[in-house]
Design an enzyme around this catalytic site. Structure first.
Site, PDB file in Angstrom:
ATOM      1  N   SER A  19       0.738  -1.127  -0.211  1.00 37.17           N
ATOM      2  CA  SER A  19       0.079   0.092  -0.099  1.00 37.17           C
ATOM      3  C   SER A  19       1.056   1.582  -0.229  1.00 37.17           C
ATOM      4  O   SER A  19       2.114   1.348   0.487  1.00 37.17           O
ATOM      5  CB  SER A  19      -1.166   0.124   1.157  1.00 37.17           C
TER       6      SER A  19
ATOM      7  N   TYR B 200      -1.487   0.163  10.192  1.00 36.80           N
ATOM      8  CA  TYR B 200      -0.806  -0.305   9.323  1.00 36.80           C
ATOM      9  C   TYR B 200      -0.171   0.273   8.520  1.00 36.80           C
ATOM     10  O   TYR B 200      -0.007  -1.133   7.533  1.00 36.80           O
ATOM     11  CB  TYR B 200      -2.893   0.560   8.427  1.00 36.80           C
TER      12      TYR B 200
HETATM   13  P1  NDP Z   1     -11.773  -5.797   0.812  1.00 33.91           P
HETATM   14  O1  NDP Z   1     -11.589  -6.050   2.663  1.00 33.91           O
HETATM   15  O2  NDP Z   1     -12.210  -5.765  -0.001  1.00 33.91           O
HETATM   16  O3  NDP Z   1     -11.019  -7.607   0.787  1.00 33.91           O
HETATM   17  C1  NDP Z   1     -10.096  -7.698   1.827  1.00 33.91           C
HETATM   18  C2  NDP Z   1     -10.060  -9.518   1.433  1.00 33.91           C
HETATM   19  O4  NDP Z   1      -8.785  -9.811   2.844  1.00 33.91           O
HETATM   20  C3  NDP Z   1     -11.078 -10.556   2.100  1.00 33.91           C
HETATM   21  O5  NDP Z   1     -11.753 -10.838   0.898  1.00 33.91           O
HETATM   22  C4  NDP Z   1     -11.294 -10.582   3.673  1.00 33.91           C
HETATM   23  O6  NDP Z   1     -11.475 -11.945   3.439  1.00 33.91           O
HETATM   24  C5  NDP Z   1      -9.841 -11.034   3.680  1.00 33.91           C
HETATM   25  N1  NDP Z   1      -9.444 -11.522   4.777  1.00 33.91           N
HETATM   26  C6  NDP Z   1      -9.253 -10.130   6.025  1.00 33.91           C
HETATM   27  N2  NDP Z   1      -9.000 -10.674   7.226  1.00 33.91           N
HETATM   28  C7  NDP Z   1      -8.684 -12.218   7.269  1.00 33.91           C
HETATM   29  C8  NDP Z   1      -8.195 -13.629   7.398  1.00 33.91           C
HETATM   30  N3  NDP Z   1      -8.163 -13.415   8.980  1.00 33.91           N
HETATM   31  N4  NDP Z   1      -8.579 -14.619   6.492  1.00 33.91           N
HETATM   32  C9  NDP Z   1      -8.319 -14.507   5.736  1.00 33.91           C
HETATM   33  N5  NDP Z   1      -8.718 -13.642   4.287  1.00 33.91           N
HETATM   34  C10 NDP Z   1      -8.892 -12.788   5.241  1.00 33.91           C
HETATM   35  O7  NDP Z   1      -9.857  -4.948   0.967  1.00 33.91           O
HETATM   36  P2  NDP Z   1      -9.684  -4.396  -0.530  1.00 33.91           P
HETATM   37  O8  NDP Z   1      -9.677  -5.550  -1.730  1.00 33.91           O
HETATM   38  O9  NDP Z   1      -8.962  -3.186  -0.624  1.00 33.91           O
HETATM   39  O10 NDP Z   1      -8.171  -5.020  -0.220  1.00 33.91           O
HETATM   40  C11 NDP Z   1      -6.922  -6.178  -0.260  1.00 33.91           C
HETATM   41  C12 NDP Z   1      -5.438  -6.226  -0.159  1.00 33.91           C
HETATM   42  O11 NDP Z   1      -5.282  -4.082  -0.859  1.00 33.91           O
HETATM   43  C13 NDP Z   1      -5.738  -5.697   1.098  1.00 33.91           C
HETATM   44  O12 NDP Z   1      -4.150  -6.042   2.026  1.00 33.91           O
HETATM   45  C14 NDP Z   1      -5.418  -4.035   1.574  1.00 33.91           C
HETATM   46  O13 NDP Z   1      -4.381  -4.153   2.867  1.00 33.91           O
HETATM   47  C15 NDP Z   1      -4.800  -3.547   0.709  1.00 33.91           C
HETATM   48  N6  NDP Z   1      -5.135  -2.465   0.308  1.00 33.91           N
HETATM   49  C16 NDP Z   1      -6.291  -2.211  -0.511  1.00 33.91           C
HETATM   50  C17 NDP Z   1      -6.585  -0.457  -1.109  1.00 33.91           C
HETATM   51  C18 NDP Z   1      -7.499   0.155  -1.055  1.00 33.91           C
HETATM   52  O14 NDP Z   1      -7.564   1.263  -0.756  1.00 33.91           O
HETATM   53  N7  NDP Z   1      -8.644  -0.395  -1.016  1.00 33.91           N
HETATM   54  C19 NDP Z   1      -5.053   0.136  -0.633  1.00 33.91           C
HETATM   55  C20 NDP Z   1      -4.329  -0.251  -0.907  1.00 33.91           C
HETATM   56  C21 NDP Z   1      -3.921  -1.743  -0.047  1.00 33.91           C
HETATM   57  P3  NDP Z   1     -12.546 -12.273   4.521  1.00 33.91           P
HETATM   58  O15 NDP Z   1     -13.073 -11.125   5.223  1.00 33.91           O
HETATM   59  O16 NDP Z   1     -13.623 -12.992   3.972  1.00 33.91           O
HETATM   60  O17 NDP Z   1     -11.748 -13.380   5.722  1.00 33.91           O
HETATM   61  C1  8X3 Z   2      -5.284   1.834   1.805  1.00 35.39           C
HETATM   62  C2  8X3 Z   2      -5.004   2.791   1.312  1.00 35.39           C
HETATM   63  O1  8X3 Z   2      -4.746   5.356   2.113  1.00 35.39           O
HETATM   64  O2  8X3 Z   2      -6.287   4.608   2.870  1.00 35.39           O
HETATM   65  O3  8X3 Z   2      -4.012   0.999   1.616  1.00 35.39           O
HETATM   66  O4  8X3 Z   2      -3.897   3.476   3.934  1.00 35.39           O
HETATM   67  S1  8X3 Z   2      -4.748   3.755   2.658  1.00 35.39           S
END
Ligand code: NDP
Ligand code: 8X3
Length: 251
Positions: free
Chosen positions: A136, A149
């Site tokens: 991220s 985070y």
């Molecule tokens: P979502 O919340 O939509 O998806 C997150 C996913 O992670 C879900 O499928 C969830 O599945 C899974 N997850 C979380 N905890 C667990 C666990 N304990 N065991 C198994 N699976 C888990 O968020 P995003 O798609 O946005 O996030 C995906 C990745 O991208 C993350 O690592 C996030 O930090 C990163 N990210 C997101 C950004 C954004 O702005 N959206 C920007 C930069 C990075 P379930 O709950 O079914 O277990």
């Molecule tokens: C998610 C992007 O800027 O919300 O990783 O932390 S930010």
């Protein structure tokens, strides 16, 4: 020959979009996440010939190993690992943060990612595969309330570079993708289900979409085998940088 990709966090957001993107391109997909009903819906939509779903909490080492042991033969040779499962919890400053939330972020974003990578390295080396870690911008640029985070994502980016060093000569590629703001369930999770907060953040901002990020993951996974993107940082055009904050004593 069809290739196989394992995508964590496939029940939502980037991971769910990546499952669709790779299935559409003819890959075999192993999709993981905790929410079994969402994985079951994926199976109902796509069948089990090219999709294997495994529901487990990625923080549970025994459950992870059992899920890996139960992967059907046709899906066993993992060519690409997408370490995507992750979350942010809370936006409070460190001095008011909840330690349990900090632990959950570390256990999910760091410890589980490391454990799964360790388990799959032999297959990835054998197949000259690729590891795509979802980091991220929060791991690159600090912001108030980003504390742990951001720390976990800095780890993900640096671990990715370290893997590249260790895997030198194996043909295994490693990339850290570092997205900025993208509309998924991320903010709902971070705020404990505050739909209004999530809508306020994204409304009018034209954030990136899960499909945007899935397209980038697919791009990285399908580069020529001699090419490695080490880190790839991306943002919506609407997002950029702000200045440093300065505290002044009242006098
Ligand atoms: P979502 O919340 O939509 O998806 C997150 C996913 O992670 C879900 O499928 C969830 O599945 C899974 N997850 C979380 N905890 C667990 C666990 N304990 N065991 C198994 N699976 C888990 O968020 P995003 O798609 O946005 O996030 C995906 C990745 O991208 C993350 O690592 C996030 O930090 C990163 N990210 C997101 C950004 C954004 O702005 N959206 C920007 C930069 C990075 P379930 O709950 O079914 O277990
Ligand atoms: C998610 C992007 O800027 O919300 O990783 O932390 S930010």
């Amino acid at each position: 020959m069809s290739r196989t990709i394992l995508i964590t966090g496939a029940t939502s957001g980037f991971g769910a979009a990546a499952v669709e993107r790779f299935l559409a391109d003819g890959w075999r997909v192993v999709a993981t996440g905790r929410r079994a009903e969402r994985l079951q819906q994926l199976v109902e939509r796509h069948g089990e010939t090219r999709l294997h779903a495994a529901a487990f909490d990625i923080r549970d080492a025994d459950a992870m190993q059992a899920a890996l042991d139960a992967i059907p033969d046709a899906f066993r040779g993992i060519d690409v690992l997408v370490n995507n499962a992750g979350l942010a919890l809370g936006t409070a400053p460190a001095q008011r943060a909840d330690l349990a939330q900090w632990r959950q972020m570390i256990d999910t974003n760091v410890t589980a990612l490391v454990a799964l990578t360790h388990a799959l390295l032999p297959s990835l080396i054998e197949r000259r595969g690729a590891i795509i870690n979802i980091s991220s911008i929060a791991g690159v640029y600090p912001y108030p309330g980003g504390n742990v985070y951001g720390g976990t994502k800095a780890f993900v980016s640096q671990f990715s570079l370290g893997l590249r060093s260790d895997l030198h000569g194996t043909g295994v590629r490693v990339t850290a993708i570092e997205p900025g703001m993208a509309e998924t369930e991320f903010t709902l999770v971070r705020t404990g289900g505050d739909r209004a907060a999530s809508d306020t953040l994204y409304t009018g901002a034209q954030p990136m979409t899960a499909e945007d990020i899935a397209g980038v993951i697919h791009y990285v996974a399908t580069l020529p085998p001699h090419l490695n993107i080490n880190r790839l940082e991306l943002m919506p055009v609407s997002q950029s940088f702000a200045g440093f904050q300065v505290h002044r004593d009242p006098g």
